[in-house]
Design a protein around this motif. Structure first.
Motif, PDB file in Angstrom:
ATOM      1  N   LEU A 178      21.956 -27.832  46.647  1.00 44.45           N
ATOM      2  CA  LEU A 178      22.350 -26.844  45.987  1.00 44.45           C
ATOM      3  C   LEU A 178      23.691 -26.437  45.692  1.00 44.45           C
ATOM      4  CD1 LEU A 178      20.879 -23.918  45.905  1.00 44.45           C
ATOM      5  CD2 LEU A 178      21.911 -23.260  47.438  1.00 44.45           C
ATOM      6  N   PRO A 179      23.348 -26.547  44.317  1.00 45.44           N
ATOM      7  CA  PRO A 179      25.458 -25.764  44.219  1.00 45.44           C
ATOM      8  C   PRO A 179      26.537 -24.769  44.653  1.00 45.44           C
ATOM      9  CG  PRO A 179      23.816 -26.027  42.335  1.00 45.44           C
ATOM     10  CD  PRO A 179      23.219 -26.263  43.338  1.00 45.44           C
ATOM     11  N   ASN A 180      27.106 -24.988  44.887  1.00 44.10           N
ATOM     12  CA  ASN A 180      28.433 -23.870  45.822  1.00 44.10           C
ATOM     13  C   ASN A 180      28.109 -21.718  44.890  1.00 44.10           C
ATOM     14  OD1 ASN A 180      29.838 -23.209  48.018  1.00 44.10           O
ATOM     15  ND2 ASN A 180      32.085 -22.911  46.322  1.00 44.10           N
ATOM     16  N   LEU A 181      27.594 -22.053  43.579  1.00 43.30           N
ATOM     17  CA  LEU A 181      27.772 -21.216  42.766  1.00 43.30           C
ATOM     18  C   LEU A 181      26.887 -20.705  43.450  1.00 43.30           C
ATOM     19  CD1 LEU A 181      28.064 -21.847  38.755  1.00 43.30           C
ATOM     20  CD2 LEU A 181      28.925 -19.973  40.146  1.00 43.30           C
ATOM     21  N   ASN A 182      25.183 -20.688  43.540  1.00 47.83           N
ATOM     22  CA  ASN A 182      24.286 -20.627  43.960  1.00 47.83           C
ATOM     23  C   ASN A 182      23.929 -20.701  45.485  1.00 47.83           C
ATOM     24  OD1 ASN A 182      23.760 -22.972  42.378  1.00 47.83           O
ATOM     25  ND2 ASN A 182      21.563 -21.422  41.463  1.00 47.83           N
ATOM     26  N   ALA A 183      25.085 -20.603  45.896  1.00 43.01           N
ATOM     27  CA  ALA A 183      25.121 -20.792  47.630  1.00 43.01           C
ATOM     28  C   ALA A 183      25.916 -19.221  47.878  1.00 43.01           C
ATOM     29  CB  ALA A 183      25.703 -22.047  48.664  1.00 43.01           C
ATOM     30  N   ALA A 184      26.328 -19.153  46.951  1.00 37.67           N
ATOM     31  CA  ALA A 184      27.071 -17.661  46.937  1.00 37.67           C
ATOM     32  C   ALA A 184      26.243 -16.657  46.941  1.00 37.67           C
ATOM     33  CB  ALA A 184      28.764 -17.994  45.716  1.00 37.67           C
ATOM     34  N   LEU A 185      25.841 -16.605  45.925  1.00 41.86           N
ATOM     35  CA  LEU A 185      24.920 -15.854  45.537  1.00 41.86           C
ATOM     36  C   LEU A 185      23.797 -15.621  46.609  1.00 41.86           C
ATOM     37  CD1 LEU A 185      23.733 -14.215  42.613  1.00 41.86           C
ATOM     38  CD2 LEU A 185      22.326 -15.369  42.112  1.00 41.86           C
ATOM     39  N   GLY A 186      23.397 -16.417  47.354  1.00 45.23           N
ATOM     40  CA  GLY A 186      22.781 -16.938  48.456  1.00 45.23           C
ATOM     41  C   GLY A 186      23.272 -16.176  49.907  1.00 45.23           C
ATOM     42  N   CYS A 187      24.419 -16.246  50.023  1.00 47.97           N
ATOM     43  CA  CYS A 187      25.201 -15.643  51.096  1.00 47.97           C
ATOM     44  C   CYS A 187      25.069 -13.601  51.716  1.00 47.97           C
ATOM     45  CB  CYS A 187      27.085 -15.894  51.187  1.00 47.97           C
ATOM     46  SG  CYS A 187      27.020 -17.548  51.266  1.00 47.97           S
ATOM     47  N   ALA A 188      25.676 -13.490  49.967  1.00 47.12           N
ATOM     48  CA  ALA A 188      25.865 -11.969  49.544  1.00 47.12           C
ATOM     49  C   ALA A 188      24.098 -11.603  49.977  1.00 47.12           C
ATOM     50  CB  ALA A 188      25.582 -11.647  47.763  1.00 47.12           C
ATOM     51  N   GLN A 189      23.352 -12.460  49.032  1.00 47.26           N
ATOM     52  CA  GLN A 189      21.540 -11.729  49.559  1.00 47.26           C
ATOM     53  C   GLN A 189      20.951 -11.939  50.945  1.00 47.26           C
ATOM     54  OE1 GLN A 189      18.485 -11.994  46.568  1.00 47.26           O
ATOM     55  NE2 GLN A 189      20.320 -10.301  45.900  1.00 47.26           N
ATOM     56  N   VAL A 203       6.146  -0.952  35.891  1.00 43.50           N
ATOM     57  CA  VAL A 203       6.627  -1.846  37.409  1.00 43.50           C
ATOM     58  C   VAL A 203       6.701  -3.243  37.243  1.00 43.50           C
ATOM     59  CG1 VAL A 203       6.323  -1.287  40.157  1.00 43.50           C
ATOM     60  CG2 VAL A 203       5.940   0.595  38.613  1.00 43.50           C
ATOM     61  N   ALA A 204       7.306  -4.137  37.699  1.00 46.23           N
ATOM     62  CA  ALA A 204       7.274  -5.419  37.284  1.00 46.23           C
ATOM     63  C   ALA A 204       6.457  -6.321  39.339  1.00 46.23           C
ATOM     64  CB  ALA A 204       8.190  -6.120  37.630  1.00 46.23           C
ATOM     65  N   LEU A 205       6.327  -7.124  39.318  1.00 42.93           N
ATOM     66  CA  LEU A 205       5.388  -7.474  40.595  1.00 42.93           C
ATOM     67  C   LEU A 205       6.630  -8.246  41.245  1.00 42.93           C
ATOM     68  CD1 LEU A 205       2.340  -8.226  41.123  1.00 42.93           C
ATOM     69  CD2 LEU A 205       3.767 -11.241  41.289  1.00 42.93           C
ATOM     70  N   HIS A 206       7.682  -8.318  40.736  1.00 43.43           N
ATOM     71  CA  HIS A 206       8.917  -9.003  42.131  1.00 43.43           C
ATOM     72  C   HIS A 206      10.260  -8.716  41.200  1.00 43.43           C
ATOM     73  CE1 HIS A 206      10.857 -10.316  45.602  1.00 43.43           C
ATOM     74  NE2 HIS A 206       9.711  -9.653  46.457  1.00 43.43           N
ATOM     75  N   GLU A 207      10.665  -8.076  41.628  1.00 45.03           N
ATOM     76  CA  GLU A 207      12.621  -8.166  40.931  1.00 45.03           C
ATOM     77  C   GLU A 207      13.222  -8.369  41.608  1.00 45.03           C
ATOM     78  OE1 GLU A 207      11.625  -5.929  36.965  1.00 45.03           O
ATOM     79  OE2 GLU A 207      12.124  -4.551  38.226  1.00 45.03           O
ATOM     80  N   PRO A 208      14.757  -9.406  41.583  1.00 45.43           N
ATOM     81  CA  PRO A 208      15.355  -9.274  42.451  1.00 45.43           C
ATOM     82  C   PRO A 208      16.056  -8.331  42.232  1.00 45.43           C
ATOM     83  CG  PRO A 208      16.329 -10.499  40.447  1.00 45.43           C
ATOM     84  CD  PRO A 208      14.494 -10.055  40.697  1.00 45.43           C
ATOM     85  N   GLU A 209      17.666  -7.990  43.317  1.00 45.79           N
ATOM     86  CA  GLU A 209      18.644  -7.794  42.735  1.00 45.79           C
ATOM     87  C   GLU A 209      19.822  -7.911  43.851  1.00 45.79           C
ATOM     88  OE1 GLU A 209      16.294  -3.818  45.730  1.00 45.79           O
ATOM     89  OE2 GLU A 209      18.131  -3.768  46.772  1.00 45.79           O
ATOM     90  N   PHE A 210      20.666  -7.029  42.741  1.00 41.79           N
ATOM     91  CA  PHE A 210      22.323  -7.934  43.425  1.00 41.79           C
ATOM     92  C   PHE A 210      23.051  -6.235  43.151  1.00 41.79           C
ATOM     93  CE2 PHE A 210      19.989 -11.244  40.522  1.00 41.79           C
ATOM     94  CZ  PHE A 210      19.844 -12.032  41.592  1.00 41.79           C
ATOM     95  N   GLY A 211      24.016  -6.320  44.113  1.00 46.60           N
ATOM     96  CA  GLY A 211      25.265  -5.525  44.431  1.00 46.60           C
ATOM     97  C   GLY A 211      26.147  -6.579  44.756  1.00 46.60           C
ATOM     98  N   ASP A 212      27.057  -5.953  45.134  1.00 49.34           N
ATOM     99  CA  ASP A 212      28.919  -5.580  44.874  1.00 49.34           C
ATOM    100  C   ASP A 212      28.795  -7.418  45.797  1.00 49.34           C
ATOM    101  OD1 ASP A 212      31.303  -4.958  43.858  1.00 49.34           O
ATOM    102  OD2 ASP A 212      31.945  -4.395  46.386  1.00 49.34           O
ATOM    103  N   ALA A 213      28.542  -7.855  46.564  1.00 45.76           N
ATOM    104  CA  ALA A 213      29.091  -9.073  46.980  1.00 45.76           C
ATOM    105  C   ALA A 213      28.641 -10.105  46.485  1.00 45.76           C
ATOM    106  CB  ALA A 213      28.390  -8.658  48.894  1.00 45.76           C
ATOM    107  N   GLU A 214      27.324 -10.157  45.702  1.00 45.70           N
ATOM    108  CA  GLU A 214      26.923 -10.801  45.643  1.00 45.70           C
ATOM    109  C   GLU A 214      27.898 -11.309  43.927  1.00 45.70           C
ATOM    110  OE1 GLU A 214      25.127  -9.134  45.526  1.00 45.70           O
ATOM    111  OE2 GLU A 214      22.768  -9.844  46.321  1.00 45.70           O
TER     112      GLU A 214
END
Ligand SMILES: *Cc1c(COP(=O)(O)O)cnc(C)c1O
Length: 388
Positions: free
Chosen positions: A263-274, A21-32
């Motif tokens: 912040l680049p748009n690519l990273n912001a896109a991930l942020g919106c979904a998150q 079991v890791a300490l802290h892992e991100p998770e992503f889904g369809d919106a990302e």
């Protein structure tokens, strides 16, 4: 009483799935995936784009701040926050000894000197009463400025850090800061989704920094943001982080030394979904924290770190404290849990112990040193709480 190591391990396994079991892992889904694909399809991948605007608006709406300015990482956000409150070369900035090194680095980037402050046990954050007493001995008010009588330097600002997501006693700290004419810059890198008396962390000081690094509750890969209610400061933040370019249709004029921090748009896109999944992740993390607290109840020699009174913590990283400071017992517990596949970690090495800080001023750091010898962080990914 020393920690009951087998008791701790079996309590953790009652909460956690079997296997590593890791300490802290991100998770992503369809919106990302959809939002990232949209950036690729439209060609808007860099530091301007609709996702940047939306991410800033969504962050402001979620936290209640008037403005959010997205930047490349949390350290850059802190650096700009300190510049926004006029931290100048030679100034001292009060920061906790118990923090991630980025807090101190941002002070150095301004040519200023970090001045280390002790914390208190309930929030693990800055101890306002101790700071007040310390400044009473050390500082004097000189015109509108707080001055260190020993070094002669101006003490410009104080940077509370909401440790592992637990909010600092901001009401107490704001009082001390007002008395000593200190600007308050919040390091809210770990506390997106944490509230004190119903107010989101980062909304107590003049400005605050958030981080969206890969290990944080919400990630944009790398990223950060500046929060403020002050429209003029938000505009200045935007200017400084976009190379101080003066708006013009075609000419390149820059009116001071700026930074390429947007912040680049690519990273912001991930942020919106998150951000869309943040409420669910917060609920999962609170469920996980409650399960740890229940499982560890009655295990000898340790206690779970609960959110402070009047606070709703995001429980970014769960923690336990040994009953007594004992680095050998702490390391034995770290050794046993990691050998068993449960990733646990100690607190950061305190800032005043790092070689580049040997000569920096500091107050007695008894509580921070006590916590350093007692604290262990537990696996805290949101998904671990989902099925509990
Ligand atoms: C993560 C973190 C930062 C810096 O964030 P980055 O995005 O990694 O630059 C600053 N302060 C604290 C307390 C942090 O945990």
């Amino acid at each position: 009483m020393p920690p009951d190591i087998p008791g701790v391990l079996s309590a953790l396994r009652r909460v956690l799935p079997s296997g590593p079991v890791a300490l802290h892992e991100p998770e992503f889904g369809d919106a990302e995936r959809r939002y990232l694909q949209d950036c690729l399809d439209t060609g808007w991948v860099s530091s301007v784009g609709a996702y940047v605007d939306r991410f800033e608006a969504d962050l402001a709406a979620y936290t209640g701040a008037a403005r959010a300015v997205a930047v490349v990482n949390g350290t850059a956000a802190l650096h700009i926050c300190l510049k926004l409150v006029d931290v100048e070369p030679g100034d001292e900035v009060l920061i906790p000894a118990l923090t991630f090194v980025a807090t101190a680095n941002a002070v150095h980037y301004c040519g200023a000197v970090p001045h280390f402050v002790d914390c208190e046990i309930s929030s693990l954050g800055l101890d306002a009463a101790k700071l007040d007493a310390y400044l009473g001995d050390l500082a004097r008010l000189d015109g509108g400025a707080c001055r260190n009588r020993r070094t002669g330097a101006r003490i410009r600002a104080v940077v509370p850090m909401h440790c592992f997501g637990h909010p600092v006693d901001m009401e107490g700290l704001l009082e001390v800061a007002a008395r000593w004419r200190l600007e308050v810059v919040e390091d809210a890198a770990e506390s997106l989704g944490s509230f004190r008396n119903g107010r989101h962390t980062g909304r107590f000081g003049r400005v605050a920094a958030l981080s969206f690094n890969g290990n944080k509750i919400l990630t944009t890969g790398g990223g950060g943001a500046i929060l403020t209610d002050d429209e003029a400061l938000a505009q200045r933040a935007r200017h400084l982080t976009t190379t101080a370019r003066v708006a013009h249709r075609w000419s390149f004029v820059h009116d001071e030394v700026g930074y390429n921090y947007r912040l680049p748009n690519l990273n912001a896109a991930l942020g919106c979904a998150q951000l869309e999944r943040l409420p669910e992740m917060l609920a999962d993390k609170r469920r996980l924290a409650a399960a740890y607290a229940g499982a560890l109840e009655g295990v000898a020699g340790v206690r779970f770190v609960h959110e402070p009174p009047h606070c709703q913590s995001n429980y970014w990283l769960n923690g336990i404290l040994l009953e007594r400071a004992d680095t050998d017992a702490r390391d034995a517990l770290l050794e046993a849990s990691n050998a068993d596949g449960i990733m646990t970690r100690p607190a950061w090495t305190l800032m005043h112990r790092l070689p580049m800080h040997a000569a920096c001023p500091r107050m007695p750091l008894d509580c921070a040193e006590d916590i350093e010898a007692r604290l262990i962080n537990l696996p805290s990914s949101a998904r671990l709480g989902r099925s509990l």
